[in-house]
Scaffold this active site. Structure first.
Site, PDB file in Angstrom:
ATOM      1  N   TYR A  80      31.311 -69.380 -36.915  1.00  0.00           N
ATOM      2  CA  TYR A  80      30.149 -69.510 -36.030  1.00  0.00           C
ATOM      3  C   TYR A  80      29.262 -70.712 -36.390  1.00  0.00           C
ATOM      4  CZ  TYR A  80      30.932 -65.074 -33.547  1.00  0.00           C
ATOM      5  OH  TYR A  80      31.431 -64.067 -32.743  1.00  0.00           O
ATOM      6  N   ASN A 134      29.151 -57.395 -27.731  1.00  0.00           N
ATOM      7  CA  ASN A 134      29.997 -57.774 -26.602  1.00  0.00           C
ATOM      8  C   ASN A 134      31.498 -57.698 -26.882  1.00  0.00           C
ATOM      9  OD1 ASN A 134      30.244 -60.078 -28.117  1.00  0.00           O
ATOM     10  ND2 ASN A 134      29.235 -61.448 -26.653  1.00  0.00           N
ATOM     11  N   GLU A 138      40.132 -72.618 -34.522  1.00  0.00           N
ATOM     12  CA  GLU A 138      39.930 -71.212 -34.863  1.00  0.00           C
ATOM     13  C   GLU A 138      41.227 -70.522 -35.290  1.00  0.00           C
ATOM     14  OE1 GLU A 138      35.936 -70.424 -32.134  1.00  0.00           O
ATOM     15  OE2 GLU A 138      37.845 -69.541 -31.497  1.00  0.00           O
TER      16      GLU A 138
END
Ligand code: DAT
Ligand code: MG
Length: 149
Positions: free
Chosen positions: A49, A112, A126
């Site tokens: 992040y 979420n 990623e």
């Protein structure tokens, strides 16, 4: 063929939604090429992040993603990044379209359920961050010719 990183976040695992979420991706024709349950170390969460560092929600985001195990997976398919983002739905769950994972199963932005890479370049970064080469398996399915043109 594209590959993309998906995380079923702690709320998805805790709520018993791993199966239903995975089923949506499988039913769409995406191929599972990597899959594991893991407790996310803080340094991995921070690298994942990094783009959000400094934002007001960043500390809470790190606490959330490291709070309990996640299921990490790599899915492969034609235009997999875009296809998966569409299936996942808008970031703010309360705005996500019905028919999407977030639109059907979640209400809040901070709960979420799923992470999905947002662009092919992000996906490459990623996938390499979360999976070693040995953990990714390329293989053919007998159904591939009925899913890929
Ligand atoms: P996405 O997860 O849809 O790619 P993002 O990359 O913009 O969304 O943000 C990463 C996560 O950070 C998101 O899933 C939930 C949290 N987040 C984003 N915007 C937020 C906000 N305005 N308030 C609280 N949490 C937020
Ligand atoms: Mg994102």
């Amino acid at each position: 063929m594209e590959r993309t990183l998906i995380l079923i976040k702690p709320d998805g695992v805790q709520r018993g939604l791993v199966g239903p979420i995975l089923a949506r991706f499988e039913a769409r024709g995406l191929k599972i090429v990597g899959l594991k349950l893991m407790q996310v170390p803080t340094d991995l969460a921070a690298r994942h992040y990094a783009e959000h560092e400094g934002k007001a929600f960043y500390p809470g985001l790190l606490r959330y993603i490291t709070s309990a195990p996640v299921v990490a997976m790599v899915l492969e398919g034609t235009n997999a990044v875009t296809a998966v983002r569409k299936t996942v739905g808008a970031t703010k769950s309360f705005e996500a379209e019905a028919g999407t994972i977030r639109g059907d199963l979640a209400l809040e932005v901070g709960r979420n359920l799923v992470h999905a890479s947002d662009k092919p370049e992000t996906a490459e970064r990623e996938v390499a961050l979360w999976f070693s080469d040995a953990e990714l398996i390329g293989y053919a399915r007998d159904t591939d010719r009925w899913i890929f043109e």
